[in-house]
Design a protein around this motif. Structure first.
Motif, short mmCIF file in Angstrom:
data_model
loop_
_atom_site.label_atom_id
_atom_site.label_comp_id
_atom_site.label_asym_id
_atom_site.label_seq_id
_atom_site.Cartn_x
_atom_site.Cartn_y
_atom_site.Cartn_z
N ARG A 1 -4.41 -4.78 9.87
CA ARG A 1 -3.47 -4.18 9.50
C ARG A 1 -2.35 -3.70 10.32
O ARG A 1 -2.04 -2.55 10.54
CB ARG A 1 -3.68 -3.17 8.43
N GLU B 1 -2.13 -7.08 -6.66
CA GLU B 1 -2.68 -6.47 -5.40
C GLU B 1 -3.43 -7.53 -4.62
O GLU B 1 -3.25 -7.64 -3.33
CB GLU B 1 -3.71 -5.51 -5.89
N GLN C 1 2.16 1.95 -3.72
CA GLN C 1 1.33 1.99 -4.77
C GLN C 1 1.24 3.48 -5.23
O GLN C 1 0.94 3.70 -6.30
CB GLN C 1 -0.07 1.61 -4.31
N LYS D 1 -0.61 -2.17 -8.78
CA LYS D 1 -2.02 -1.90 -8.85
C LYS D 1 -2.93 -2.56 -9.71
O LYS D 1 -3.94 -2.82 -9.80
CB LYS D 1 -2.31 -0.19 -9.45
N SER E 1 -2.27 -8.61 -0.85
CA SER E 1 -3.23 -8.63 0.28
C SER E 1 -3.46 -9.93 0.93
O SER E 1 -4.15 -9.96 2.01
CB SER E 1 -4.71 -7.92 -0.25
N GLN F 1 1.00 -1.44 0.01
CA GLN F 1 0.01 -0.06 0.00
C GLN F 1 0.73 1.24 0.09
O GLN F 1 0.69 2.21 -0.61
CB GLN F 1 -0.89 0.07 1.33
#
Length: 160
Positions: A156, A144, A129, A139, A148, A126
């Motif tokens: 997180r 992604e 990005q 992206k 994730s 993140q």
């Protein structure tokens, strides 16, 4: 000439009195130790899993990590019961590298690092990005989704 040396001496003593200078210098040297460990690990892999370079890299990596986040947080991180598989794999890999089984040891360490530090991957993804070239790659939906999937769901929280 003597006045210039005296002025430099006074400026240096003023910086030494300032604790933020000492803190920044110490923090930089801690990160530098950590980076040297990672560099030696990289060189050990490049030179066909050279056990001596890998062992030095492991030692400097652990020393740099301990100096960077502190001994108590390092001990707390490496004694968490929910990550026992990663801890055993990581330190077992270090033992295998010390016994000159470089390739198998690095595979064990890689599994342990992914298991221990897997929660960092979504945070790093993140953060990156927003960068120009790497951000476009991160992206892509497949990439992604891959990043994730690390870290166990929507929580997180940094692992350290």
């Amino acid at each position: 000439m003597d006045t210039c040396a005296h002025t430099l001496e006074i400026a240096f003593l003023a910086m030494l009195r300032n604790r933020t200078f000492l803190y920044c210098f110490a923090t930089f040297s801690f990160y530098y130790t950590f980076i040297k460990g990672v560099a030696l690990l990289f060189l050990g892999v490049i030179f066909f899993f050279d056990s001596a370079l890998l062992a030095l890299g492991d030692i400097l990596f652990l020393i740099g990590l301990t100096l960077t986040i502190g001994p108590s947080r390092t001990l707390r991180f490496f004694t968490r019961p929910d990550r026992i598989r990663g801890i055993i794999s990581f330190f077992g890999g270090i033992v295998l590298v010390m016994m000159r089984w470089g390739m198998i040891g690095m595979i064990c360490q890689l599994y342990g690092l992914v298991y221990l530090f897997g929660q960092f991957f979504p945070i790093i993804s993140q953060s990156l990005q927003g960068t120009p070239i790497i951000g476009d790659i991160l992206k892509i939906p497949t990439v992604e989704n891959f990043f994730s999937s690390f870290g166990g769901g929507g929580e997180r929280r940094a692992p350290v």
